[in-house]
Design a protein around this motif. Sequence first.
Motif, PDB file in Angstrom:
ATOM      1  N   GLY A  85     -14.223   1.820   8.909  1.00  0.00           N
ATOM      2  CA  GLY A  85     -14.094   3.235   8.202  1.00  0.00           C
ATOM      3  C   GLY A  85     -12.998   3.831   7.603  1.00  0.00           C
ATOM      4  O   GLY A  85     -13.342   4.792   6.843  1.00  0.00           O
ATOM      5  N   ILE A  86     -12.484   3.618   8.138  1.00  0.00           N
ATOM      6  CA  ILE A  86     -11.213   4.675   7.960  1.00  0.00           C
ATOM      7  C   ILE A  86     -10.634   3.735   6.275  1.00  0.00           C
ATOM      8  O   ILE A  86      -9.945   4.271   4.826  1.00  0.00           O
ATOM      9  N   TRP A  87     -11.003   2.318   6.165  1.00  0.00           N
ATOM     10  CA  TRP A  87     -10.611   1.818   4.701  1.00  0.00           C
ATOM     11  C   TRP A  87     -11.968   2.166   4.100  1.00  0.00           C
ATOM     12  O   TRP A  87     -11.282   2.453   2.454  1.00  0.00           O
ATOM     13  N   ILE A  88     -12.465   2.269   3.710  1.00  0.00           N
ATOM     14  CA  ILE A  88     -13.415   2.790   3.248  1.00  0.00           C
ATOM     15  C   ILE A  88     -13.569   4.435   3.085  1.00  0.00           C
ATOM     16  O   ILE A  88     -13.461   4.760   1.916  1.00  0.00           O
ATOM     17  N   ILE A  89     -13.211   4.841   3.960  1.00  0.00           N
ATOM     18  CA  ILE A  89     -12.353   6.575   3.851  1.00  0.00           C
ATOM     19  C   ILE A  89     -11.595   6.312   2.004  1.00  0.00           C
ATOM     20  O   ILE A  89     -10.932   7.144   1.419  1.00  0.00           O
ATOM     21  N   TYR A  90     -10.222   5.341   3.489  1.00  0.00           N
ATOM     22  CA  TYR A  90      -8.929   5.848   1.808  1.00  0.00           C
ATOM     23  C   TYR A  90      -9.401   4.790   0.178  1.00  0.00           C
ATOM     24  O   TYR A  90      -9.160   5.533  -0.699  1.00  0.00           O
ATOM     25  N   LEU A  91     -10.831   4.312   0.755  1.00  0.00           N
ATOM     26  CA  LEU A  91     -10.909   3.482  -1.033  1.00  0.00           C
ATOM     27  C   LEU A  91     -11.601   5.174  -1.493  1.00  0.00           C
ATOM     28  O   LEU A  91     -11.255   5.260  -3.230  1.00  0.00           O
ATOM     29  N   PHE A  92     -12.486   5.216  -1.019  1.00  0.00           N
ATOM     30  CA  PHE A  92     -12.721   6.478  -1.850  1.00  0.00           C
ATOM     31  C   PHE A  92     -12.616   7.473  -2.010  1.00  0.00           C
ATOM     32  O   PHE A  92     -12.139   8.501  -2.775  1.00  0.00           O
ATOM     33  N   SER A  93     -10.934   7.789  -1.697  1.00  0.00           N
ATOM     34  CA  SER A  93     -10.394   9.118  -1.572  1.00  0.00           C
ATOM     35  C   SER A  93      -9.293   8.327  -2.867  1.00  0.00           C
ATOM     36  O   SER A  93      -8.964   9.605  -3.449  1.00  0.00           O
ATOM     37  N   ILE A 141       1.614   6.845   1.882  1.00  0.00           N
ATOM     38  CA  ILE A 141       1.490   7.583   2.947  1.00  0.00           C
ATOM     39  C   ILE A 141       0.075   7.317   3.820  1.00  0.00           C
ATOM     40  O   ILE A 141      -0.205   6.417   5.047  1.00  0.00           O
ATOM     41  N   LYS A 142      -0.687   7.480   2.569  1.00  0.00           N
ATOM     42  CA  LYS A 142      -2.374   7.546   3.164  1.00  0.00           C
ATOM     43  C   LYS A 142      -2.192   5.682   3.215  1.00  0.00           C
ATOM     44  O   LYS A 142      -3.018   5.554   4.392  1.00  0.00           O
ATOM     45  N   PHE A 143      -1.750   5.167   2.378  1.00  0.00           N
ATOM     46  CA  PHE A 143      -1.914   3.278   2.573  1.00  0.00           C
ATOM     47  C   PHE A 143      -1.806   3.230   3.930  1.00  0.00           C
ATOM     48  O   PHE A 143      -2.543   2.222   4.822  1.00  0.00           O
ATOM     49  N   LEU A 144      -0.300   3.446   4.094  1.00  0.00           N
ATOM     50  CA  LEU A 144       0.662   3.070   5.252  1.00  0.00           C
ATOM     51  C   LEU A 144      -0.283   3.169   7.027  1.00  0.00           C
ATOM     52  O   LEU A 144      -0.089   2.861   7.956  1.00  0.00           O
ATOM     53  N   GLY A 145      -0.734   4.499   6.753  1.00  0.00           N
ATOM     54  CA  GLY A 145      -1.363   4.814   8.201  1.00  0.00           C
ATOM     55  C   GLY A 145      -3.293   4.558   7.869  1.00  0.00           C
ATOM     56  O   GLY A 145      -3.875   4.549   9.314  1.00  0.00           O
ATOM     57  N   THR A 146      -3.643   3.980   6.746  1.00  0.00           N
ATOM     58  CA  THR A 146      -4.839   3.702   7.041  1.00  0.00           C
ATOM     59  C   THR A 146      -4.471   2.515   7.616  1.00  0.00           C
ATOM     60  O   THR A 146      -5.232   1.493   8.740  1.00  0.00           O
ATOM     61  N   ILE A 147      -3.364   1.313   6.926  1.00  0.00           N
ATOM     62  CA  ILE A 147      -2.919  -0.159   8.372  1.00  0.00           C
ATOM     63  C   ILE A 147      -2.519   0.444   9.541  1.00  0.00           C
ATOM     64  O   ILE A 147      -3.054  -0.475   9.971  1.00  0.00           O
ATOM     65  N   PHE A 148      -2.025   0.937   9.725  1.00  0.00           N
ATOM     66  CA  PHE A 148      -1.604   1.959  11.257  1.00  0.00           C
ATOM     67  C   PHE A 148      -2.948   2.023  12.246  1.00  0.00           C
ATOM     68  O   PHE A 148      -2.913   0.905  12.875  1.00  0.00           O
ATOM     69  N   ILE A 149      -3.766   2.692  11.688  1.00  0.00           N
ATOM     70  CA  ILE A 149      -4.793   2.865  12.359  1.00  0.00           C
ATOM     71  C   ILE A 149      -5.925   1.593  12.278  1.00  0.00           C
ATOM     72  O   ILE A 149      -6.299   1.302  13.484  1.00  0.00           O
ATOM     73  N   SER A 150      -6.148   0.950  11.025  1.00  0.00           N
ATOM     74  CA  SER A 150      -7.312  -0.003  11.225  1.00  0.00           C
ATOM     75  C   SER A 150      -6.564  -1.185  11.879  1.00  0.00           C
ATOM     76  O   SER A 150      -7.024  -1.900  12.416  1.00  0.00           O
ATOM     77  N   PHE A 151      -5.676  -1.417  12.160  1.00  0.00           N
ATOM     78  CA  PHE A 151      -4.064  -2.719  13.463  1.00  0.00           C
ATOM     79  C   PHE A 151      -4.672  -2.435  14.744  1.00  0.00           C
ATOM     80  O   PHE A 151      -4.803  -2.798  15.046  1.00  0.00           O
ATOM     81  N   ILE A 152      -4.377  -0.472  14.621  1.00  0.00           N
ATOM     82  CA  ILE A 152      -4.521  -0.461  15.842  1.00  0.00           C
ATOM     83  C   ILE A 152      -5.947  -0.615  17.047  1.00  0.00           C
ATOM     84  O   ILE A 152      -6.043  -0.940  17.806  1.00  0.00           O
ATOM     85  N   SER A 153      -6.497  -0.570  16.020  1.00  0.00           N
ATOM     86  CA  SER A 153      -8.408  -0.437  16.375  1.00  0.00           C
ATOM     87  C   SER A 153      -8.784  -1.540  16.653  1.00  0.00           C
ATOM     88  O   SER A 153      -9.066  -2.220  17.283  1.00  0.00           O
TER      89      SER A 153
END
Length: 68
Positions: A36-44, A5-17
Amino acid sequence: MWPTIKFLGTIFISFISMIGALGADNPFPLFAVAWGIWIIYLFSLRAKREKELDKERLIRDILDKLDR
């Protein structure tokens, strides 16, 4: 399930941006959001992995003490 779910959310947010950056006068803030959203995802993911390694070390230590 939660990492998916976090991965799909990251893809969605970065795609829209990135799509928004195509038509923006100043695209750099949207690029910052997308990266930034990818960096946050990788740190999580990294934090979760470190927590799992700590649990594995603790279990190994307990089993070593019981084995003696």
